[in-house]
Design a protein around this motif. Structure first.
Motif, PDB file in Angstrom:
ATOM      1  N   SER A  25      15.554   3.907  -9.659  1.00 16.33           N
ATOM      2  CA  SER A  25      14.794   5.094 -10.063  1.00 16.33           C
ATOM      3  C   SER A  25      13.843   5.552  -8.965  1.00 16.33           C
ATOM      4  O   SER A  25      13.712   6.752  -8.703  1.00 16.33           O
ATOM      5  N   PHE A  26      13.174   4.597  -8.318  1.00 16.18           N
ATOM      6  CA  PHE A  26      12.255   4.971  -7.248  1.00 16.18           C
ATOM      7  C   PHE A  26      13.000   5.487  -6.011  1.00 16.18           C
ATOM      8  O   PHE A  26      12.512   6.389  -5.318  1.00 16.18           O
ATOM      9  N   LEU A  29      13.792   8.974  -6.924  1.00 20.55           N
ATOM     10  CA  LEU A  29      12.577   9.795  -6.811  1.00 20.55           C
ATOM     11  C   LEU A  29      12.304  10.151  -5.351  1.00 20.55           C
ATOM     12  O   LEU A  29      11.987  11.306  -5.035  1.00 20.55           O
ATOM     13  N   VAL A  74      11.323   6.169 -13.815  1.00 22.01           N
ATOM     14  CA  VAL A  74      10.139   5.755 -13.069  1.00 22.01           C
ATOM     15  C   VAL A  74       9.044   5.259 -14.020  1.00 22.01           C
ATOM     16  O   VAL A  74       8.258   4.384 -13.666  1.00 22.01           O
TER      17      VAL A  74
END
Length: 193
Positions: A25-26, A29, A74
């Motif tokens: 997820s990061f 992002l 996140v």
């Protein structure tokens, strides 16, 4: 009863799944922020026309609720890390807490099914980081549900509890095989040229 009911095993499963999902997820992002800064940015996972995070991020499905889906991961995965650490620390959590974890895991699983379907059958492009998120959510959901069935948080007849204790891992394998088979079938042209 399955060894999975033991808090340590349950906590470790949650922790590993949540950390894998959080990492993906990061990374997503990071790529999304770079795309906001430069619409011509080529994401690190843009491999070819059918494997491209950038293409998937530009689809409307990537912002299902009016903001990038990435924010759900996140926020959600670090919350699951917190749950895992709490379990591993030996805290005795109330029933409502486990229902909340179940609700979050069920939402994540349902949403991932929809995103998998969208990527494979509608958008026609795969996002490697998204697939890592799917790979984290699948065991996370099955393990949370199994634990809740075996401990009585989710009421179930004894036979269902027995089958769950014996075969929860097979469900994880079957879901992974289903996802893998759908990708092989839908993108067979990419593998055969």
């Amino acid at each position: 009863m399955s060894h999975l009911v033991k808090d340590r095993a349950y906590g470790v499963w949650l922790l590993v799944s949540a950390l894998v999902g959080a990492a993906a997820s990061f990374l997503l992002l990071h790529e999304r922020v770079l795309l906001w800064g430069d619409p011509d940015h080529v994401t690190a996972c843009d491999v070819n026309p059918w494997v491209s995070c950038g293409e998937v991020m530009n689809a409307w499905q990537a912002s299902t609720f009016g903001f990038p889906n990435i924010f759900l991961g996140v926020v959600g995965f670090p919350l699951m890390v917190l749950v895992a650490v709490t379990v591993l620390a030996g805290a005795r959590l109330p029933r409502w807490y486990h229902w909340g974890v179940q609700a979050g895991a069920t939402f994540a699983f349902g949403f991932c099914i929809w995103l998998w379907y969208s990527a494979v059958y509608v958008i026609g492009v795969l996002c490697p980081y998204c697939m890592v998120v799917w790979s984290a959510v699948i065991p996370l959901f099955v393990v949370v549900t199994t634990r809740n069935i075996l401990t009585g948080v989710i009421p179930a007849p004894p036979r269902v509890r027995e089958l769950t204790a014996a075969w929860w891992w097979a469900l994880v394998v079957l879901i992974f095989l289903g996802v893998f088979a759908s990708i092989l079938i839908q993108f067979s042209w990419a593998f055969t040229g």
